[in-house]
Motif scaffolding. Structure first.
Motif, PDB file in Angstrom:
ATOM      1  N   LYS A  39     -19.323   7.318   4.242  1.00  0.00           N
ATOM      2  CA  LYS A  39     -20.563   7.558   4.972  1.00  0.00           C
ATOM      3  C   LYS A  39     -21.594   8.154   4.008  1.00  0.00           C
ATOM      4  N   ALA A  40     -22.821   7.695   4.105  1.00  0.00           N
ATOM      5  CA  ALA A  40     -23.944   8.272   3.353  1.00  0.00           C
ATOM      6  C   ALA A  40     -25.123   8.302   4.312  1.00  0.00           C
ATOM      7  N   GLU A  41     -25.579   9.514   4.642  1.00  0.00           N
ATOM      8  CA  GLU A  41     -26.612   9.659   5.665  1.00  0.00           C
ATOM      9  C   GLU A  41     -27.755  10.540   5.185  1.00  0.00           C
ATOM     10  N   ASN A  42     -28.967  10.156   5.568  1.00  0.00           N
ATOM     11  CA  ASN A  42     -30.143  10.982   5.363  1.00  0.00           C
ATOM     12  C   ASN A  42     -30.392  11.683   6.701  1.00  0.00           C
ATOM     13  N   TRP A  43     -30.165  12.995   6.757  1.00  0.00           N
ATOM     14  CA  TRP A  43     -30.299  13.735   8.008  1.00  0.00           C
ATOM     15  C   TRP A  43     -31.748  14.131   8.294  1.00  0.00           C
ATOM     16  N   GLY A  44     -32.644  13.884   7.367  1.00  0.00           N
ATOM     17  CA  GLY A  44     -34.053  14.165   7.593  1.00  0.00           C
ATOM     18  C   GLY A  44     -34.464  15.572   7.188  1.00  0.00           C
ATOM     19  N   ARG A  45     -35.727  15.875   7.458  1.00  0.00           N
ATOM     20  CA  ARG A  45     -36.317  17.152   7.078  1.00  0.00           C
ATOM     21  C   ARG A  45     -35.993  18.202   8.130  1.00  0.00           C
ATOM     22  N   LYS A  46     -35.436  19.327   7.665  1.00  0.00           N
ATOM     23  CA  LYS A  46     -35.060  20.413   8.568  1.00  0.00           C
ATOM     24  C   LYS A  46     -35.472  21.758   7.976  1.00  0.00           C
ATOM     25  N   LYS A  47     -35.555  22.742   8.827  1.00  0.00           N
ATOM     26  CA  LYS A  47     -35.865  24.106   8.389  1.00  0.00           C
ATOM     27  C   LYS A  47     -34.619  24.703   7.735  1.00  0.00           C
ATOM     28  N   LEU A  48     -34.801  25.375   6.603  1.00  0.00           N
ATOM     29  CA  LEU A  48     -33.696  26.030   5.911  1.00  0.00           C
ATOM     30  C   LEU A  48     -33.384  27.374   6.574  1.00  0.00           C
ATOM     31  N   ALA A  49     -32.159  27.828   6.449  1.00  0.00           N
ATOM     32  CA  ALA A  49     -31.761  29.110   7.018  1.00  0.00           C
ATOM     33  C   ALA A  49     -32.456  30.270   6.296  1.00  0.00           C
ATOM     34  N   TYR A  50     -32.728  30.080   5.019  1.00  0.00           N
ATOM     35  CA  TYR A  50     -33.429  31.076   4.220  1.00  0.00           C
ATOM     36  C   TYR A  50     -34.214  30.348   3.133  1.00  0.00           C
ATOM     37  N   GLU A  51     -35.163  31.027   2.546  1.00  0.00           N
ATOM     38  CA  GLU A  51     -36.012  30.414   1.529  1.00  0.00           C
ATOM     39  C   GLU A  51     -35.207  30.110   0.264  1.00  0.00           C
ATOM     40  N   VAL A  52     -35.353  28.883  -0.240  1.00  0.00           N
ATOM     41  CA  VAL A  52     -34.667  28.458  -1.453  1.00  0.00           C
ATOM     42  C   VAL A  52     -35.721  27.903  -2.409  1.00  0.00           C
ATOM     43  N   ARG A  53     -35.836  28.494  -3.578  1.00  0.00           N
ATOM     44  CA  ARG A  53     -36.822  28.069  -4.573  1.00  0.00           C
ATOM     45  C   ARG A  53     -38.220  27.930  -3.964  1.00  0.00           C
ATOM     46  N   ARG A  54     -38.586  28.911  -3.183  1.00  0.00           N
ATOM     47  CA  ARG A  54     -39.898  28.992  -2.518  1.00  0.00           C
ATOM     48  C   ARG A  54     -40.141  27.886  -1.496  1.00  0.00           C
ATOM     49  N   GLU A  55     -39.090  27.301  -0.999  1.00  0.00           N
ATOM     50  CA  GLU A  55     -39.191  26.251   0.022  1.00  0.00           C
ATOM     51  C   GLU A  55     -38.571  26.772   1.319  1.00  0.00           C
ATOM     52  N   ARG A  56     -39.206  26.440   2.440  1.00  0.00           N
ATOM     53  CA  ARG A  56     -38.698  26.843   3.753  1.00  0.00           C
ATOM     54  C   ARG A  56     -38.090  25.668   4.517  1.00  0.00           C
ATOM     55  N   LYS A  57     -38.345  24.440   4.040  1.00  0.00           N
ATOM     56  CA  LYS A  57     -37.790  23.229   4.643  1.00  0.00           C
ATOM     57  C   LYS A  57     -37.199  22.363   3.549  1.00  0.00           C
ATOM     58  N   GLY A  58     -36.406  21.379   3.945  1.00  0.00           N
ATOM     59  CA  GLY A  58     -35.828  20.460   2.979  1.00  0.00           C
ATOM     60  C   GLY A  58     -35.263  19.238   3.675  1.00  0.00           C
ATOM     61  N   THR A  59     -35.089  18.166   2.908  1.00  0.00           N
ATOM     62  CA  THR A  59     -34.487  16.941   3.426  1.00  0.00           C
ATOM     63  C   THR A  59     -33.001  16.962   3.102  1.00  0.00           C
ATOM     64  N   TYR A  60     -32.171  16.934   4.134  1.00  0.00           N
ATOM     65  CA  TYR A  60     -30.721  17.007   3.977  1.00  0.00           C
ATOM     66  C   TYR A  60     -30.133  15.611   3.803  1.00  0.00           C
ATOM     67  N   VAL A  61     -29.225  15.465   2.827  1.00  0.00           N
ATOM     68  CA  VAL A  61     -28.536  14.197   2.586  1.00  0.00           C
ATOM     69  C   VAL A  61     -27.039  14.485   2.523  1.00  0.00           C
ATOM     70  N   TYR A  62     -26.254  13.685   3.236  1.00  0.00           N
ATOM     71  CA  TYR A  62     -24.815  13.890   3.375  1.00  0.00           C
ATOM     72  C   TYR A  62     -24.052  12.679   2.833  1.00  0.00           C
ATOM     73  N   PHE A  63     -23.070  12.947   1.967  1.00  0.00           N
ATOM     74  CA  PHE A  63     -22.153  11.919   1.463  1.00  0.00           C
ATOM     75  C   PHE A  63     -20.732  12.290   1.887  1.00  0.00           C
ATOM     76  N   TYR A  64     -19.983  11.314   2.369  1.00  0.00           N
ATOM     77  CA  TYR A  64     -18.567  11.475   2.702  1.00  0.00           C
ATOM     78  C   TYR A  64     -17.854  10.344   1.979  1.00  0.00           C
ATOM     79  N   PHE A  65     -16.913  10.684   1.064  1.00  0.00           N
ATOM     80  CA  PHE A  65     -16.372   9.653   0.188  1.00  0.00           C
ATOM     81  C   PHE A  65     -14.976   9.970  -0.330  1.00  0.00           C
ATOM     82  N   LYS A  66     -14.316   8.933  -0.831  1.00  0.00           N
ATOM     83  CA  LYS A  66     -13.050   9.060  -1.553  1.00  0.00           C
ATOM     84  C   LYS A  66     -13.362   8.822  -3.021  1.00  0.00           C
TER      85      LYS A  66
END
Length: 115
Positions: A39-66
């Motif tokens: 599985k390889a999914e783009n989960w879209g733009r979401k709010k981060l739980a805390y600020e990371v590198r001065r960003e409050r949102k980010g686009t999440y991407v998920y890979f599930y693989f062997k």
């Protein structure tokens, strides 16, 4: 072949075309080591739980693989080298994920509010 899942977060300022190109680039890095994507999914733009590198949102991407053992090192190296990836995590899974059945009802103990 071992089972893994990997999640990485892309800066929100990156355009959709650049995001798709970056996802394909990360897939190509993994493919070079012999990955079998489940599985390889783009989960879209979401709010981060805390600020990371001065960003409050980010686009999440998920890979599930062997993949073979050396894949994680190569993939995480590529994540680190990419400036638009602000956070990542790769986890080795002991057993395959089983999706929860939709018809499965929660147990009565928890449905009634008792713990």
């Amino acid at each position: 072949m071992e089972l893994y899942e990997s999640l990485f977060i892309i800066r929100p300022s990156v355009t959709d075309e650049e995001t798709n190109a970056l996802i394909e680039k990360m897939k190509a890095v993994a493919d070079k080591t012999g990955v079998q994507f489940i599985k390889a999914e783009n989960w879209g733009r979401k709010k981060l739980a805390y600020e990371v590198r001065r960003e409050r949102k980010g686009t999440y991407v998920y890979f599930y693989f062997k993949a073979p053992n050396n894949t994680v090192a190569e993939l995480e190296r590529a994540y680190r080298l990419e400036d638009n990836i602000i956070k990542f995590l790769t986890v080795h899974l002991e057993k395959e994920l089983v999706p929860r059945r939709a018809a499965e009802a929660p147990s009565e103990e928890f449905a009634g509010g008792r713990v």
